[in-house]
Design a protein around this motif. Structure first.
Motif, mmCIF file in Angstrom:
data_model
loop_
_atom_site.group_PDB
_atom_site.id
_atom_site.type_symbol
_atom_site.label_atom_id
_atom_site.label_comp_id
_atom_site.label_asym_id
_atom_site.label_seq_id
_atom_site.Cartn_x
_atom_site.Cartn_y
_atom_site.Cartn_z
ATOM 1 N N VAL A 153 0.865 -1.193 0.000
ATOM 2 C CA VAL A 153 0.000 0.000 0.000
ATOM 3 C C VAL A 153 0.891 1.230 0.000
ATOM 4 C CG1 VAL A 153 -1.805 1.298 1.168
ATOM 5 C CG2 VAL A 153 -1.584 -1.134 1.577
ATOM 6 N N LEU A 154 0.477 2.215 -0.758
ATOM 7 C CA LEU A 154 1.184 3.483 -0.819
ATOM 8 C C LEU A 154 0.138 4.565 -0.613
ATOM 9 C CD1 LEU A 154 4.063 4.442 -1.864
ATOM 10 C CD2 LEU A 154 2.941 4.711 -4.050
ATOM 11 N N VAL A 155 0.405 5.494 0.312
ATOM 12 C CA VAL A 155 -0.484 6.641 0.517
ATOM 13 C C VAL A 155 0.394 7.879 0.559
ATOM 14 C CG1 VAL A 155 -2.166 7.772 2.008
ATOM 15 C CG2 VAL A 155 -2.090 5.275 1.895
ATOM 16 N N LEU A 156 0.112 8.802 -0.352
ATOM 17 C CA LEU A 156 0.937 9.988 -0.455
ATOM 18 C C LEU A 156 -0.011 11.169 -0.555
ATOM 19 C CD1 LEU A 156 3.968 9.830 -2.752
ATOM 20 C CD2 LEU A 156 2.683 11.930 -2.405
ATOM 21 N N HIS A 157 0.116 12.133 0.351
ATOM 22 C CA HIS A 157 -0.805 13.275 0.361
ATOM 23 C C HIS A 157 0.010 14.559 0.408
ATOM 24 C CE1 HIS A 157 -4.310 15.721 1.180
ATOM 25 N NE2 HIS A 157 -5.088 14.660 1.215
ATOM 26 N N ARG A 158 -0.301 15.478 -0.476
ATOM 27 C CA ARG A 158 0.434 16.749 -0.486
ATOM 28 C C ARG A 158 -0.226 17.767 0.426
ATOM 29 N NH1 ARG A 158 1.287 18.672 -6.447
ATOM 30 N NH2 ARG A 158 2.823 20.073 -5.502
ATOM 31 N N VAL A 159 0.572 18.719 0.916
ATOM 32 C CA VAL A 159 0.069 19.853 1.683
ATOM 33 C C VAL A 159 0.659 21.118 1.071
ATOM 34 C CG1 VAL A 159 -0.308 18.603 3.847
ATOM 35 C CG2 VAL A 159 1.955 19.549 3.353
ATOM 36 N N VAL A 171 -3.038 7.109 -3.969
ATOM 37 C CA VAL A 171 -3.203 5.870 -3.210
ATOM 38 C C VAL A 171 -2.981 4.721 -4.184
ATOM 39 C CG1 VAL A 171 -4.909 4.381 -2.112
ATOM 40 C CG2 VAL A 171 -4.722 6.747 -1.404
ATOM 41 N N VAL A 172 -2.118 3.785 -3.824
ATOM 42 C CA VAL A 172 -1.870 2.612 -4.668
ATOM 43 C C VAL A 172 -1.969 1.359 -3.809
ATOM 44 C CG1 VAL A 172 -0.266 1.456 -6.248
ATOM 45 C CG2 VAL A 172 -0.215 3.946 -6.043
ATOM 46 N N ALA A 173 -2.629 0.343 -4.327
ATOM 47 C CA ALA A 173 -2.678 -0.957 -3.645
ATOM 48 C C ALA A 173 -2.233 -2.022 -4.630
ATOM 49 C CB ALA A 173 -4.091 -1.262 -3.159
ATOM 50 N N THR A 174 -1.343 -2.917 -4.185
ATOM 51 C CA THR A 174 -0.945 -4.048 -5.025
ATOM 52 C C THR A 174 -1.407 -5.337 -4.349
ATOM 53 O OG1 THR A 174 1.248 -4.164 -3.993
ATOM 54 C CG2 THR A 174 1.065 -2.878 -6.003
#
Lengths: 152, 92, 152, 92
Positions: A78-84, A96-99
């Motif tokens: 799982v990848l979660v990346l959020h910008r501010v 958001v990426v799920a493998t």
């Protein structure tokens, strides 16, 4: 054990680079990218959108979400990346990426992660239309979306 | 220690997003007589009058986190706690 | 009218480049990438997978699918890219992207597109495990997944 | 033209994926007496014996496309049609 990677950052992100975190051994890769929309308000186009967050709590909440969703859908990663910060129309806000071994698990995980992220991660959007600034209100539909998943 | 005797609670209170704008500050240090809950802190803040009473009362929806975990009015505050007040989240 | 782009090709694809077809005006970008899995069969690791198709029919079926899904979910854009030829483990096979104003439409569109693609687009997989070749059998679960969507 | 009189149908028949391997050819041109349907073509092919009768009969599952559209046994064949025989699809 799924690989989880979570990041809250000002910088833009590149899909292919981020995908590198998760390796290429999984058959299914589902993802979602949220971007600043080309909106208008009373005829005035959106100038920018500023994403604020609660440092410390944000990272912990995202990490817990990633772990919980990875366990529930038996994900490989799982990848979660959020910008501010201040973003312009068309810019990327969240990735958001799920493998997983199979596509339905990966797609459902992304859907579930986004629903939770939208309701429990401490981020707030402030829109600028020319000189006018206004905080975006939370939507009831986000709570309804969350209810689809039961307890994580 | 006598549990009926008040003990001072030093709290770091944070105001985030729209609440920071409407309440005119991003943080402050407050001291309460303990034991106290989130509800006690909110009562103290509302007693300041406008805009505190309207922003943190009536039908305005807001959230409270204590030491970065979501809390509710019954959550007990401990000395040194960080209490954050903020609107419902809108990220993603 | 949604932008639709469909391609059947030997060459690998780059997510960011392909996304360029759809512009950056949409708030939600959902995607799925299918890759050759690191499989084993009777202890022998997968050597390669060859994707065969029915030229002409494939492109038409994919184009019709893209148009139908775009209409059903009110998408801004759809991208369907499927590789053919001999691919190694970890290589990308298929990319589906849907852009929409909101996330649920985009995610559902990708799910729906993949279910249909797996059941109606004339592609066949032939696996190689060392010297052994064998055609992959269709799975009943693909038909069950298709039934979730009713008529397109 | 008298509809009861047979007219020759020239068909281009394609065998794809596993069927190409088991039937040992990728395409052939056949001429049938028309009018004819997909079922008539399949009967003619099965009459060749093994492996045709087992691959295109019994409980083997396969698909037929006529001029690149999915067809069924009742689909009518026209002169010059391209008929493709293949296993259930497995892409994606």
């Amino acid at each position: 054990m799924a690989r989880c990677h979570v990041s809250v950052q000002h910088a833009d992100f590149d899909f292919a680079t981020e995908l590198g975190w998760l390796g290429d051994g999984s058959g299914a890769v589902a993802s979602f990218i949220g971007r600043v929309r080309d909106d208008t308000r009373d005829g005035v186009p959106l100038t920018a959108m500023t994403l604020e967050h609660y440092p410390g709590m944000t990272e912990r909440v995202l990490e817990e979400l990633a772990q919980a969703v990875a366990a529930r859908f038996a994900l490989d990663g799982v990848l979660v990346l959020h910008r501010v910060g201040r973003l312009l129309p068309g810019e990327q806000i969240v990735l958001v990426v799920a493998t997983a071994p199979h596509r339905h698990a990966a797609l459902q995980a992304v859907d579930c992660l986004m629903d939770h992220l939208k309701s429990v991660a401490p981020f707030w959007k402030c829109e600028e239309y020319g000189a006018a600034r206004h905080w975006v209100d939370a939507r009831d539909s986000d709570q309804a979306a969350l209810a689809r998943w039961g307890a994580l | 220690m006598n549990p009926t005797e008040p003990t001072p609670l030093h709290l770091e209170v944070l105001y985030l997003a729209r609440l920071r704008d409407t309440l005119g500050r991003s943080r402050e240090t407050l001291t309460l007589d303990g034991p106290a809950t989130v509800a006690d802190l909110l009562a103290l803040l509302r007693a300041r009058g406008a805009p505190w009473d309207s922003e943190l009362g009536g039908d305005r929806v807001f959230r409270v986190a204590v030491d970065q975990y979501m809390a509710d009015p019954a959550t007990v505050l401990v000395d040194g706690a960080e209490v954050a007040l903020f609107p419902p989240v809108t990220g993603g």
